[in-house]
Design an enzyme around this catalytic site. Structure first.
Site, PDB file in Angstrom:
ATOM      1  N   TYR A 154       0.830  -1.214   0.000  1.00 27.87           N
ATOM      2  CA  TYR A 154       0.000   0.000   0.000  1.00 27.87           C
ATOM      3  C   TYR A 154       0.862   1.260   0.000  1.00 27.87           C
ATOM      4  O   TYR A 154       0.466   2.287  -0.517  1.00 27.87           O
ATOM      5  CB  TYR A 154      -0.950  -0.019   1.198  1.00 27.87           C
ATOM      6  N   LYS A 161      -3.678   7.914   3.267  1.00 26.94           N
ATOM      7  CA  LYS A 161      -4.863   7.631   4.076  1.00 26.94           C
ATOM      8  C   LYS A 161      -4.658   8.064   5.527  1.00 26.94           C
ATOM      9  O   LYS A 161      -5.600   8.533   6.184  1.00 26.94           O
ATOM     10  CB  LYS A 161      -5.209   6.144   4.004  1.00 26.94           C
TER      11      LYS A 161
END
Length: 260
Positions: A154, A161
């Protein structure tokens, strides 16, 4: 129809395909009585085709959340359809391939900056752009992926995020006095177009299906949509700066220990 959003006016971003989280939210919002306006970026012809599959075909406004001119004109364009907004959904995230799939140490700043601009800063940008339209009691909702730990593959999207979660708290601080709530839905992995673009995302799918206490459906966005709709409704009048996990309970459990 229970009419949870009866009379509400919503702006929903991020719809690209029927698998988009935004599509599920838009569909349920209409079923609950809301008037929906969509924004689209780039492939507007595709967005229009997909939007036609909603219960009521909504108007679509072109919006690039990194374009200041389009953001400045957004309120006027929305006013062509409604005189105010009661809810806004931010379902936008993107990162260059160099910033994903194991490229954390090698991604250049230019690519990282794009990821942060689109996926993090744009939440603030959208909130400010719609602020002239938002009524007291309105709810702004963003789509999150739990950022309290470092995930495989990620990489910089995980950082983006984490930033999104922080932006949410600051927006909650600054918009709360205006009666506007700002919250996130931290969804488990879904087979959206965005997820498919992340190399190795199948690792998340396998982990969730094995470990989520309630189980997890990779293709059904209903649970996520219900959470977003609730947060834009009047049923959470004193909730802001919150992250609501809709992930089958995965965030609450540790990694299973192998048998000795």
């Amino acid at each position: 129809m229970s009419g949870l959003l009866k009379g509400k006016r919503l702006l929903i971003t991020g719809l690209i395909t029927e698998q988009s989280l935004a599509f599920g939210v838009a569909k349920l919002a209409q079923q609950e009585g809301a008037e929906v306006i969509l924004t689209g970026f780039g492939r507007l012809s595709l967005v229009k085709r997909v939007a036609a599959r909603l219960p009521q075909e909504p108007p679509i406004i072109e919006l690039d959340v990194t374009d200041n001119e389009q953001l400045d004109n957004l309120a006027d364009q929305v006013r062509e359809h409604v005189d105010g907004l009661d809810g806004v959904l931010h379902s936008i995230a993107n990162a260059p391939q160099s910033a994903l799939g194991g490229g954390f140490l090698t991604a250049p700043w230019e690519d990282v900056a794009k990821a942060l601009h689109v996926s993090t800063y744009s939440f603030k940008s959208l909130a400010v752009a719609t602020l002239p339209l938002l009524t007291p009691g309105a709810g702004i909702v963003g789509m999150d992926f739990d950022a309290k730990q470092a995930w495989p593959v990620y990489d910089w999207m995980g950082v983006a995020k984490a930033g999104l979660e922080s932006v949410t708290r600051y927006l909650a601080r600054d918009l709360g006095p205006k009666g506007i709530r700002v919250n996130l839905v931290a969804a488990g992995p879904q087979r959206t177009m965005a997820a498919k673009s992340i190399p190795g995302f199948g690792q998340f799918e396998e982990a969730w299906q094995k470990q989520a206490p309630l189980g997890w459906d990779l293709t059904d966005t209903t649970a996520v949509a219900k959470a977003a709709v609730m947060l834009m409704s009047d049923w959470f009048p004193a909730t802001t700066g919150e992250i609501v996990h809709v992930d089958g309970g995965f965030h609450a459990v540790g990694v299973p220990v192998a048998d000795a």
